[in-house]
Design an enzyme around this catalytic site. Structure first.
Site, PDB file in Angstrom:
ATOM      1  N   CYS A   2       0.859  -1.190   0.000  1.00 12.32           N
ATOM      2  CA  CYS A   2       0.000   0.000   0.000  1.00 12.32           C
ATOM      3  C   CYS A   2       0.895   1.240   0.000  1.00 12.32           C
ATOM      4  CB  CYS A   2      -0.879   0.029   1.244  1.00 12.32           C
ATOM      5  SG  CYS A   2      -1.939  -1.407   1.393  1.00 12.32           S
ATOM      6  N   ARG A  27       2.126   1.152  -5.828  1.00 14.42           N
ATOM      7  CA  ARG A  27       2.179   0.237  -4.670  1.00 14.42           C
ATOM      8  C   ARG A  27       0.864  -0.494  -4.440  1.00 14.42           C
ATOM      9  NH1 ARG A  27       6.618   1.277  -1.453  1.00 14.42           N
ATOM     10  NH2 ARG A  27       5.652   0.179   0.272  1.00 14.42           N
ATOM     11  N   TRP A  75      -3.511  -1.976  -1.638  1.00 12.22           N
ATOM     12  CA  TRP A  75      -3.458  -3.303  -2.261  1.00 12.22           C
ATOM     13  C   TRP A  75      -4.073  -4.233  -1.213  1.00 12.22           C
ATOM     14  CZ3 TRP A  75      -0.991  -8.130  -1.431  1.00 12.22           C
ATOM     15  CH2 TRP A  75      -0.993  -8.988  -2.544  1.00 12.22           C
ATOM     16  N   ASN A 101      -0.045  -0.039   6.088  1.00 13.08           N
ATOM     17  CA  ASN A 101       0.539  -0.951   5.093  1.00 13.08           C
ATOM     18  C   ASN A 101       1.077  -2.142   5.878  1.00 13.08           C
ATOM     19  OD1 ASN A 101       1.857  -2.090   2.862  1.00 13.08           O
ATOM     20  ND2 ASN A 101       3.710  -0.896   3.233  1.00 13.08           N
ATOM     21  N   GLY A 102       0.741  -3.363   5.454  1.00 13.74           N
ATOM     22  CA  GLY A 102       1.233  -4.552   6.161  1.00 13.74           C
ATOM     23  C   GLY A 102       0.070  -5.406   6.630  1.00 13.74           C
ATOM     24  N   GLU A 485      12.012 -14.945 -17.663  1.00 13.94           N
ATOM     25  CA  GLU A 485      11.672 -13.527 -17.513  1.00 13.94           C
ATOM     26  C   GLU A 485      10.703 -13.084 -18.617  1.00 13.94           C
ATOM     27  OE1 GLU A 485      11.842 -11.476 -15.262  1.00 13.94           O
ATOM     28  OE2 GLU A 485      11.738  -9.508 -16.171  1.00 13.94           O
ATOM     29  N   LYS A 489       6.975 -11.622 -17.744  1.00 11.89           N
ATOM     30  CA  LYS A 489       6.517 -10.306 -18.214  1.00 11.89           C
ATOM     31  C   LYS A 489       5.180 -10.442 -18.961  1.00 11.89           C
ATOM     32  CE  LYS A 489       9.428  -7.415 -16.681  1.00 11.89           C
ATOM     33  NZ  LYS A 489       9.406  -8.233 -15.462  1.00 11.89           N
ATOM     34  N   GLU A 492       2.315 -11.221 -16.523  1.00 11.56           N
ATOM     35  CA  GLU A 492       2.058 -10.072 -15.667  1.00 11.56           C
ATOM     36  C   GLU A 492       1.319  -8.953 -16.417  1.00 11.56           C
ATOM     37  OE1 GLU A 492       5.824  -8.420 -14.471  1.00 11.56           O
ATOM     38  OE2 GLU A 492       4.992  -7.608 -12.622  1.00 11.56           O
ATOM     39  N   HIS A 508      11.273 -33.648 -22.443  1.00  6.59           N
ATOM     40  CA  HIS A 508      10.873 -34.451 -21.286  1.00  6.59           C
ATOM     41  C   HIS A 508       9.416 -34.188 -20.891  1.00  6.59           C
ATOM     42  CE1 HIS A 508      14.952 -35.878 -20.874  1.00  6.59           C
ATOM     43  NE2 HIS A 508      15.381 -34.631 -20.941  1.00  6.59           N
ATOM     44  N   LYS A 611       3.700  -3.179  -6.710  1.00  6.52           N
ATOM     45  CA  LYS A 611       5.129  -3.207  -6.989  1.00  6.52           C
ATOM     46  C   LYS A 611       5.946  -3.817  -5.856  1.00  6.52           C
ATOM     47  CE  LYS A 611       8.830  -1.171  -9.362  1.00  6.52           C
ATOM     48  NZ  LYS A 611       8.979  -2.291 -10.283  1.00  6.52           N
TER      49      LYS A 611
END
Ligand code: M6R
Length: 616
Positions: A2, A27, A75, A101-102, A485, A489, A492, A508, A611
């Protein structure tokens, strides 16, 4: 997670707070809210969704002018992202407002206790309990807000940054932090509190980094910091070395596009001052002595997400240059497997934000076991560098887009520097060998710029593939983390199925996923040097093409051997294989970004994400 802003001064608190929230929206963007103190009264406004929804509400129902206020962008962790659960939360009397936040782990117990004493809690959040605890602790204004906050913090378990304001104390905002970021901005006749300096960078670049378990009272004329018992708290003052322009889009549609373009400079800045004229490494800032570094017999890299992929690249380079065994572990798994750590283990914790809770907890676990910890971090004033034995900052500047780009490439560079420095100190490479790699590294920003200058075909390809349901990425050696990566991306940003595989693993099992037209993207290693890698990759390419895949191949200039097996070739300049991720990642970033645009998504703020992930 947050974003938090607090302000006391002479300006319009609402203006300062909303501007700060805009810079912190990366955030979290599930809801936004503010609390303002005007004429001895507390007023709040909050709204689910992005900050723009709150701004529309404030336009419809303006608040009275105020010079003290707080704001939050959320968030969601506890309770759905709706208006009711949006912060700030207030007490029964409507005099105290709190943002957080938390996670407050014992909130259920606290809530039951408060309800048994007659408090009425209206949200599903863990935060609201704090507003009611502060209501009790301030005893109708008899006890100051900072004293009350200290008392309340003793009752809380978990991770929290809290910021509160109280109608009876209109000239102060009070904050507290445990395991979650909070910085003070020092202005002239005004002071700020925020999760990140970006929130107040337009007003001041003088910041104060708070320590663990501290309470801060911010007034117009000063700042007082104590521990939770009221003893004076130690803080670190610093000057932010970037300015407002770094935190703005600067004409780009999205921060991500700007940050992709900034990569050559960010990589150059990360090397700046760390290489001497003879191409030797100078890392005096690292705070680990050469004797410490000679004693290391194992390296474990811990990180999450994109930073984890930087760690995977680091493993190839570090083991090759130093011959020290190097493991790479997801930070979220690390401490639960009881890892074998000794005083001669070096933990390298990689984190753009320096606040990711999974990485922070892994780092703490390692320190408890007496391992040495080196943080590779981009954010000055964040928790990880403070809690590590040594730190190497990446100098990428603020990264605002949720998807990490310049953060990633500069982390890779920092890992190369660590590997080369260890090789230099321990003598596992001759000076001229190190100097050769350093010279190659110095050439990378210009090569990155060449990649950036020629990406229109990648954009076209992304638009063309916007309707695809799945994209696969293949790689070998350092191309494997590049594949991971590329897939991350795409997931996301484009919200589509994407997977990265080690190319040799394909046969495999995953090769069963290949059917007519499935896009497969590969970064082919250099045919020069260890050409066996190149040849194996070309074989894998043939295997998928033979089964109908549409192959998109990132290959070095001059490598014509891939052409018969590639539907599309994306060219990158020649480079040593170990350094290739600095080039081959860029088209994948741009591909994901363009794909997200083509599919109509918000590139900078993908759904469900934030983020900095400051909860475990
Ligand atoms: O701040 P950190 O580097 O510790 O963040 C780790 C991950 O959360 C982060 O890299 C995440 O995977 C990115 N959003 C990916 O683009």
């Amino acid at each position: 997670m947050c974003g938090i802003v607090g302000y006391v001064g002479d300006q319009s608190a609402l203006g300062v707070v909303i501007e700060g929230l805009r810079r912190l929206e990366y955030r979290g963007y599930d809801s936004a809210g503010v609390a303002m103190l005007a004429d001895g009264k507390l007023a709040t406004a909050k709204k689910a969704g992005k900050l723009a929804n709150l701004e529309a509400l404030l336009e419809e129902s303006p608040m009275a002018p105020a010079t003290t206020g707080i704001g939050h962008t959320r968030w969601a962790t506890h309770g759905a992202p709706n208006d009711r659960n949006a912060h700030p939360h207030v007490d029964c009397t409507g005099t105290v407002a709190v943002i957080h936040n938390g996670i407050i782990e014992n909130f259920a117990h606290l809530r039951a206790e408060l309800e048994s004493r007659g408090h009425e809690l209206v949200s599903d959040t863990d935060t609201e309990a704090v507003a009611h605890l502060l209501e009790e602790a301030t005893r109708g204004g008899e006890v100051g807000l900072a004293d009350a906050m200290r008392a309340v913090c003793h009752r809380l378990e978990g991770a929290f940054t809290l910021v509160a304001t109280h109608a009876d104390f209109p000239d102060a905002v009070v904050g507290a932090r445990r395991n979650s970021p909070l910085v003070v901005g020092r202005g002239q006749g005004e002071n700020f509190l925020a999760s990140d300096v970006a929130a107040f960078i337009a007003h001041t670049r003088d910041a104060v980094e708070l320590g663990q378990d501290q309470v801060v009272e911010v007034r117009r004329d000063g700042v007082t910091v104590t521990d939770f018992d009221g003893n004076p708290g130690e803080v670190r003052e610093y000057h932010v070395d970037w300015d407002l322009s770094a935190a703005e889009k600067g004409g780009y549609d999205f921060f991500m596009l700007k940050e992709i373009d900034e990569q050559p400079q960010a990589v150059a800045d990360t090397m700046l001052g760390r290489l001497d004229d003879d191409n030797r490494l100078v890392l005096d800032e690292m705070r680990l002595s050469d004797d410490d570094l000679r004693e290391i017999d194992k390296i474990i890299v811990i990180a999450c997400g994109t930073s984890f992929h930087a760690g995977l690249v680091a493993k190839y380079a570090i083991e090759h240059w130093t011959r020290i065994p190097c493991e790479v572990e997801l930070a979220s798994e690390f401490r639960y497997r009881d890892p074998v750590l000794t005083r001669s283990t070096l933990i390298v914790a990689i984190s753009q934000s320096g606040e990711t809770m999974d990485t922070l907890m892994a780092l703490r676990h390692a320190r408890e076991q007496k391992a040495k910890v080196l943080a590779i971090c981009n954010t000055n004033g964040s928790t990880m560098p403070r809690e590590s034995d040594a730190v190497l900052y990446t100098h990428a500047g603020p990264e605002v887009a949720v998807a990490s780009t310049k953060g990633y490439l500069t982390q890779i560079v920092a890992c190369y520097l660590v590997g080369l420095y260890l090789a230099q100190v321990r003598g596992t490479k001759y000076g001229d060998e190190i100097a050769k790699v350093v010279a190659d590294l110095r050439a990378m920003p210009a090569k990155m710029q060449r990649v950036l200058d020629d990406l229109e075909p990648v954009r076209e390809l992304a638009r063309d593939l916007a309707g695809a349901t799945s994209v696969l990425f293949l790689g070998r050696h350092v191309g494997y983390p590049t594949a991971l990566e590329g897939a991350l991306k795409l997931k996301e940003l484009a919200y589509m199925h994407a997977e990265g595989f080690a190319a040799g693993e394909l046969k495999h099992g995953p090769i069963a996923l290949i059917e007519e037209g499935v896009p497969v993207i590969t970064a082919v290693p250099s045919p020069r040097g260890r050409s066996i890698l190149h040849d194996k990759m070309v074989s894998n390419l043939q295997e998928v093409r033979a089964r109908g895949a549409r192959t998109i191949v990132i290959a070095e200039d001059g490598d014509t051997t891939v052409e018969p097996y590639a539907d599309v070739v994306i060219r990158i300049p020649q480079s040593p294989t170990l350094l290739q991720p600095l080039l081959s990642t860029i088209p994948l970033q741009v591909f994901a970004c363009e794909m997200a645009k083509a599919r109509g998504h918000d590139v900078d703020q993908p759904r469900n994400l934030a983020k900095s992930v400051t909860v475990e």
